[in-house]
Design a protein around this motif. Structure first.
Motif, short mmCIF file in Angstrom:
data_model
loop_
_atom_site.label_atom_id
_atom_site.label_comp_id
_atom_site.label_asym_id
_atom_site.label_seq_id
_atom_site.Cartn_x
_atom_site.Cartn_y
_atom_site.Cartn_z
N GLY A 90 0.80 -1.22 0.00
CA GLY A 90 0.00 0.00 0.00
C GLY A 90 0.83 1.26 0.00
O GLY A 90 0.35 2.33 -0.38
N ARG A 91 2.08 1.13 0.42
CA ARG A 91 2.96 2.31 0.42
C ARG A 91 3.95 2.27 -0.74
O ARG A 91 4.78 3.15 -0.87
CB ARG A 91 3.73 2.37 1.74
CG ARG A 91 2.86 2.67 2.94
CD ARG A 91 3.70 2.94 4.17
NE ARG A 91 4.42 1.75 4.60
CZ ARG A 91 3.96 0.88 5.48
NH1 ARG A 91 2.77 1.05 6.01
NH2 ARG A 91 4.68 -0.17 5.84
N GLY A 92 3.83 1.25 -1.58
CA GLY A 92 4.80 1.09 -2.66
C GLY A 92 4.22 1.33 -4.04
O GLY A 92 3.11 1.84 -4.21
N ALA A 93 5.00 0.90 -5.04
CA ALA A 93 4.65 1.13 -6.44
C ALA A 93 3.35 0.46 -6.86
O ALA A 93 2.56 1.06 -7.60
CB ALA A 93 5.80 0.68 -7.34
N PRO A 94 3.05 -0.80 -6.43
CA PRO A 94 1.81 -1.43 -6.87
C PRO A 94 0.57 -0.62 -6.52
O PRO A 94 -0.31 -0.41 -7.35
CB PRO A 94 1.83 -2.78 -6.14
CG PRO A 94 3.28 -3.06 -5.92
CD PRO A 94 3.89 -1.72 -5.63
N ALA A 95 0.51 -0.16 -5.25
CA ALA A 95 -0.66 0.62 -4.82
C ALA A 95 -0.71 1.96 -5.53
O ALA A 95 -1.78 2.45 -5.88
CB ALA A 95 -0.62 0.83 -3.31
N SER A 96 0.46 2.57 -5.74
CA SER A 96 0.50 3.84 -6.45
C SER A 96 -0.02 3.67 -7.87
O SER A 96 -0.77 4.52 -8.38
CB SER A 96 1.94 4.37 -6.47
OG SER A 96 2.02 5.58 -7.19
N PHE A 97 0.36 2.57 -8.52
CA PHE A 97 -0.12 2.29 -9.87
C PHE A 97 -1.62 2.11 -9.89
O PHE A 97 -2.32 2.65 -10.75
CB PHE A 97 0.57 1.03 -10.42
CG PHE A 97 -0.02 0.53 -11.71
CD1 PHE A 97 0.26 1.17 -12.91
CD2 PHE A 97 -0.88 -0.56 -11.71
CE1 PHE A 97 -0.30 0.71 -14.10
CE2 PHE A 97 -1.44 -1.01 -12.89
CZ PHE A 97 -1.15 -0.38 -14.09
N LEU A 98 -2.15 1.33 -8.92
CA LEU A 98 -3.59 1.09 -8.85
C LEU A 98 -4.35 2.39 -8.61
O LEU A 98 -5.40 2.63 -9.21
CB LEU A 98 -3.90 0.08 -7.75
CG LEU A 98 -3.49 -1.36 -8.00
CD1 LEU A 98 -3.78 -2.22 -6.77
CD2 LEU A 98 -4.18 -1.93 -9.23
N THR A 99 -3.82 3.21 -7.71
CA THR A 99 -4.47 4.49 -7.41
C THR A 99 -4.49 5.40 -8.62
O THR A 99 -5.51 6.03 -8.93
CB THR A 99 -3.76 5.20 -6.24
OG1 THR A 99 -3.79 4.35 -5.09
CG2 THR A 99 -4.45 6.52 -5.91
#
Length: 237
Positions: free
Chosen positions: A80-89
């Protein structure tokens, strides 16, 4: 602390409920399609030629993405604090701004305006015996309030206007091309109103309909700013 946890979980719960609602609605729509009762299934393109049907799947995918983003942030805090969550957001916000909000709003507003003028041009009476009234409202009414709920519960970062309008224009152009291709192949216009217009009138009508989505994009951007603009400024300090 409890209030913070509740604030984090509430959007996830709302997204789950809305996503479940759309899955339920899609299931009923697919059941009608499989039964062959809807006349649109018997011609080229099936029900995939209708913007309403495409938008229903768009909204389902969007709220599914919203729920996936919530799950990632809540149950996998490191992600949630990394690239995967940033991409999803970023993907979630872009889809809302460029497609889900303007297209969904357009479907609701254009349908009911044409329906009020002459329902036979957009939703002939015989469809009342095929599509339940609640399902008609699920496709043509409920979509807009649910999008407004989404704007209210979570701040969204809209892309630059240039990119946003370009993406919306590309979608509109592809759909208009799809409408003309269907007529070229089958000789049938997706919407009855197109058959009553001259070639020039048809072009003007489709161009005007496509351009109508642009102010809807700006309206969504404005609403998002009114609701969350001050919060964003605080975060930027």
């Amino acid at each position: 602390m409890a209030a913070t946890v509740l604030a984090c979980r509430t959007p996830g719960l709302i997204h789950f409920v809305i996503f479940s609602w759309y899955v339920f609605t899609v299931w009923h729509n697919v059941s009608i399609t499989a039964s062959g009762r809807h006349p649109g299934t018997q011609s080229y393109g099936g029900r995939w030629k209708y913007l309403t049907f495409l938008d229903l799947f768009l909204q389902t995918a969007f709220f599914g993405l919203c729920f996936l983003t919530d799950v990632t942030r809540h149950f996998f805090p490191k992600l949630g604090r990394g690239a995967p969550a940033s991409f999803l957001t970023d993907l979630r916000d872009t889809i809302l701004a460029v497609l889900a909000l303007p297209v969904g709003s357009f479907v609701v507003l254009s349908f009911w305006l044409l329906y009020a003028y002459d329902r036979e041009l957009v939703y002939p009476r015989f469809l009342d015996d095929i599509i339940p009234q609640w399902l008609n409202h699920a496709m043509h009414t409920v979509i807009l309030p649910l999008l407004l709920v989404e704007l209210y519960i979570i701040p969204h970062r809209f892309p630059s206007r240039k990119k946003g309008i370009l993406g919306l224009t590309l979608f509109s152009g592809l759909y208009v091309a799809w409408v003309f291709w269907i007529h070229h192949v089958s000789g049938v216009w997706v919407y009855p109103i197109l058959g009553f217009l001259s070639p020039l009138g048809r072009g003007i009508f489709l161009a005007a309909a496509s351009l109508t989505m642009v102010p809807l994009y700006f309206l969504g951007e404005k609403l998002n700013t009114l609701l969350w603009g001050q919060l964003k400024k605080k975060k930027n300090k």
